[in-house]
Design a protein around this motif. Structure first.
Motif, PDB file in Angstrom:
ATOM      1  N   UNK A 181      76.254  -0.312  -7.841  1.00 42.26           N
ATOM      2  CA  UNK A 181      75.265   0.756  -7.752  1.00 42.26           C
ATOM      3  C   UNK A 181      75.986   2.078  -7.552  1.00 42.26           C
ATOM      4  N   UNK A 182      75.510   3.083  -8.235  1.00 42.44           N
ATOM      5  CA  UNK A 182      76.004   4.445  -8.016  1.00 42.44           C
ATOM      6  C   UNK A 182      74.821   5.322  -7.631  1.00 42.44           C
ATOM      7  N   UNK A 183      75.012   6.123  -6.615  1.00 42.24           N
ATOM      8  CA  UNK A 183      73.973   7.045  -6.162  1.00 42.24           C
ATOM      9  C   UNK A 183      74.387   8.478  -6.468  1.00 42.24           C
ATOM     10  N   UNK A 184      73.465   9.224  -7.084  1.00 39.02           N
ATOM     11  CA  UNK A 184      73.696  10.645  -7.353  1.00 39.02           C
ATOM     12  C   UNK A 184      72.517  11.448  -6.831  1.00 39.02           C
ATOM     13  N   UNK A 185      72.822  12.648  -6.359  1.00 37.74           N
ATOM     14  CA  UNK A 185      71.800  13.545  -5.838  1.00 37.74           C
ATOM     15  C   UNK A 185      71.601  14.690  -6.826  1.00 37.74           C
ATOM     16  N   UNK A 186      70.348  14.916  -7.208  1.00 34.57           N
ATOM     17  CA  UNK A 186      69.993  15.997  -8.122  1.00 34.57           C
ATOM     18  C   UNK A 186      69.191  17.042  -7.357  1.00 34.57           C
ATOM     19  N   UNK A 187      69.518  18.303  -7.595  1.00 34.54           N
ATOM     20  CA  UNK A 187      68.879  19.404  -6.880  1.00 34.54           C
ATOM     21  C   UNK A 187      68.127  20.301  -7.845  1.00 34.54           C
ATOM     22  N   UNK A 188      66.973  20.810  -7.379  1.00 32.93           N
ATOM     23  CA  UNK A 188      66.232  21.803  -8.156  1.00 32.93           C
ATOM     24  C   UNK A 188      65.219  21.236  -9.119  1.00 32.93           C
ATOM     25  N   UNK A 189      64.494  20.190  -8.728  1.00 31.35           N
ATOM     26  CA  UNK A 189      63.436  19.640  -9.570  1.00 31.35           C
ATOM     27  C   UNK A 189      62.160  20.462  -9.380  1.00 31.35           C
ATOM     28  N   UNK A 190      61.668  21.144 -10.410  1.00 29.61           N
ATOM     29  CA  UNK A 190      60.426  21.901 -10.253  1.00 29.61           C
ATOM     30  C   UNK A 190      59.234  20.978  -9.972  1.00 29.61           C
ATOM     31  N   UNK A 191      58.383  21.395  -9.067  1.00 29.81           N
ATOM     32  CA  UNK A 191      57.179  20.616  -8.784  1.00 29.81           C
ATOM     33  C   UNK A 191      56.371  20.396 -10.064  1.00 29.81           C
ATOM     34  N   UNK A 192      56.297  21.414 -10.896  1.00 29.09           N
ATOM     35  CA  UNK A 192      55.509  21.298 -12.125  1.00 29.09           C
ATOM     36  C   UNK A 192      56.032  20.183 -13.016  1.00 29.09           C
ATOM     37  N   UNK A 193      57.347  20.023 -13.048  1.00 28.47           N
ATOM     38  CA  UNK A 193      57.950  18.961 -13.857  1.00 28.47           C
ATOM     39  C   UNK A 193      57.597  17.589 -13.302  1.00 28.47           C
ATOM     40  N   UNK A 194      57.686  17.444 -11.980  1.00 23.14           N
ATOM     41  CA  UNK A 194      57.332  16.168 -11.367  1.00 23.14           C
ATOM     42  C   UNK A 194      55.879  15.831 -11.625  1.00 23.14           C
ATOM     43  N   UNK A 195      54.978  16.781 -11.390  1.00 24.25           N
ATOM     44  CA  UNK A 195      53.547  16.510 -11.516  1.00 24.25           C
ATOM     45  C   UNK A 195      53.129  16.273 -12.964  1.00 24.25           C
ATOM     46  N   UNK A 196      53.861  16.855 -13.901  1.00 23.82           N
ATOM     47  CA  UNK A 196      53.526  16.665 -15.316  1.00 23.82           C
ATOM     48  C   UNK A 196      53.817  15.253 -15.787  1.00 23.82           C
ATOM     49  N   UNK A 197      54.827  14.609 -15.188  1.00 21.91           N
ATOM     50  CA  UNK A 197      55.204  13.256 -15.626  1.00 21.91           C
ATOM     51  C   UNK A 197      55.956  12.558 -14.501  1.00 21.91           C
ATOM     52  N   UNK A 198      55.220  12.067 -13.514  1.00 22.86           N
ATOM     53  CA  UNK A 198      55.853  11.397 -12.374  1.00 22.86           C
ATOM     54  C   UNK A 198      56.689  10.200 -12.825  1.00 22.86           C
ATOM     55  N   UNK A 199      56.180   9.336 -13.722  1.00 24.72           N
ATOM     56  CA  UNK A 199      56.990   8.176 -14.133  1.00 24.72           C
ATOM     57  C   UNK A 199      58.320   8.552 -14.767  1.00 24.72           C
ATOM     58  N   UNK A 200      58.405   9.699 -15.436  1.00 26.69           N
ATOM     59  CA  UNK A 200      59.674  10.092 -16.047  1.00 26.69           C
ATOM     60  C   UNK A 200      60.747  10.309 -14.994  1.00 26.69           C
ATOM     61  N   UNK A 201      60.353  10.763 -13.816  1.00 24.90           N
ATOM     62  CA  UNK A 201      61.317  10.976 -12.736  1.00 24.90           C
ATOM     63  C   UNK A 201      61.585   9.674 -11.990  1.00 24.90           C
ATOM     64  N   UNK A 202      60.543   8.925 -11.652  1.00 28.64           N
ATOM     65  CA  UNK A 202      60.741   7.718 -10.842  1.00 28.64           C
ATOM     66  C   UNK A 202      61.428   6.596 -11.619  1.00 28.64           C
ATOM     67  N   UNK A 203      61.435   6.684 -12.946  1.00 26.15           N
ATOM     68  CA  UNK A 203      62.112   5.665 -13.761  1.00 26.15           C
ATOM     69  C   UNK A 203      63.522   6.074 -14.161  1.00 26.15           C
TER      70      UNK A 203
END
Length: 416
Positions: free
Chosen positions: A175-197
């Motif tokens: 397993x490799x863990x990476x941290x991503x910074x700066x996700x716009x709320x609008x992007x998350x709300x537009x397609x939650x599964x795209x982020x969680x997958x």
């Protein structure tokens, strides 16, 4: 005695810590009221009783691997950190891990504690058998395929004291863990599964008011240690520096940007350190993954009131299962988790408002965390609750293993 965070004081008349299964049997047989206590990571009165509390954490793990069935049998009070260390040494793995690797196996299983991943069932879905001490002190196994199995795994301690657990295993993986910074709320709300997958296990951390979202933790299951990973996800950029969920003087979170054994990288916290801060209150609600965007928008409207009392919120997903009292029973779920500052009055005032915002989405509160949802409402959100109540009545007709919290649940007028 208090719970791990010091926010709840148990009211039991005594706490016993036997070192053998035989001693547990004798204690159960002579007790009028008794409940099992794990590593005290619950934040409410779920585990409490007016009688005796018994913990199996002092009983040796006695790991046993059955290669034909692909299961490992462990002592119920064994912490996941110990299970993970043992399995890694054997070239084996679990499918999932909770963020906190220091919780006991039986306690996590009994409460449906979960881990993360769109395609990953919670920790309870790895169970293939449980060995219980019944009201008369007798031992019995309930195994996958038995008629009552689906009602006996996430059982809130109501069927007896669990002393051994069988868990499904698989070959070890990286397993490799990476941290991503700066996700716009609008992007998350537009397609939650795209982020969680975006990975095997994904966690989104927010304070509800900041935009963009500061941290998204993506844990990927790799074929090789040199496998490359994307530099961006949804506009969020991969960070090279280490990150922490909650600021701390101790480097107790798992490493980022480096591939390693599942046991070292799948949990949030390192298995060789004391995890998290402890001085906190936790609340968590599970809603259908399909309702994620609307539910997040509803809670975000309360962000200005939530943020002053919040340490962090984590958003994670859990695959649906068929366990009667699992918070993911019958539906792929999004977990909305709040780690609060130790401000009891503020949390108790905010919970009803958050629950009202989530009401259209039939939220199921985590069994071991603070909430104010009426027991009848909680029970109504589990389609097999009547079957579970009947199972408890058969297994423990005198309610030896119940306490004030579980009595209220079992007596709830679901029709109301």
């Amino acid at each position: 005695m208090r719970n791990w965070s010091g926010t709840y004081e148990y009211r039991a008349t005594a706490v016993e810590a036997p070192t053998t299964v035989d001693a547990v049997q004798a204690l159960v047989a002579r007790s009028r009221r008794i409940r099992a206590l794990g590593t005290r990571h619950s934040f409410n009165d779920l585990a409490d009783t007016t009688g005796v509390l018994v913990t199996t954490t002092e009983i040796a793990p006695e790991f046993t691997i059955d290669e034909d069935r692909r299961v490992v049998t462990v002592g119920a009070g064994t912490r996941y950190a110990a299970v993970a260390t043992f399995l890694t040494g054997e070239g084996l793995a679990l499918h999932n891990m909770g963020s906190l690797p220091h919780i006991s196996v039986a306690g996590a299983v009994a409460t449906g504690t979960h881990g993360s991943g769109d395609l990953n069932g919670n920790l309870s879905t790895a169970v293939r058998g449980i060995q219980l001490v019944g009201p008369d002190g007798a031992l019995r196994w309930v195994r996958h395929g038995d008629p009552d199995f689906a009602g006996s795994v996430v059982a809130l301690g109501l069927l007896g004291v669990v002393v051994r657990v069988e868990l499904a295993v698989q070959p070890s993986y990286l397993v490799r863990q990476d941290v991503y910074a700066g996700l716009p709320w609008a992007t998350l709300l537009a397609d939650v599964p795209a982020i969680t997958s975006a990975g095997y296990s994904v966690s989104v951390f927010t304070d509800w008011v900041g935009d963009p979202i500061e941290q998204v933790w993506v844990k990927r299951r790799l074929e090789s240690a040199d496998e490359t990973v994307p530099d961006q996800i949804g506009g969020a950029v991969r960070r090279g520096a280490a990150a922490q969920i909650i600021e701390s003087d101790d480097d107790n979170t798992t490493q980022q940007g480096i591939a390693g054994a599942w046991s070292a990288h799948l949990p949030h916290f390192r298995i060789d350190r004391t995890p998290s801060n402890g001085d906190e209150i936790q609340t968590e609600y599970f809603i259908a993954h399909s309702d994620a965007a609307a539910a997040l928008q509803a809670v975000r409207a309360l962000g200005e009131d939530i943020a002053p009392h919040l340490l962090i919120t984590e958003l994670r997903t859990i695959a649906a299962d068929d366990l009667w009292m699992s918070t993911a029973s019958g539906r792929d779920s999004l977990a909305i988790h709040f780690t609060w500052r130790n401000e009891q009055a503020a949390v108790e005032a905010l919970c009803p408002r958050i629950e009202a915002a989530l009401e259209p989405f039939a939220p199921r509160p985590h069994w071991g965390k603070v909430n104010t949802v009426p027991k009848a409402v909680v029970a109504s959100r589990y389609p097999r609750f009547a079957d579970f109540r009947a199972l408890v009545a058969r297994a423990d007709p005198d309610r030896k293993f119940s306490g004030p919290s579980t009595d209220a649940l079992l007596d709830a007028d679901v029709a109301a």
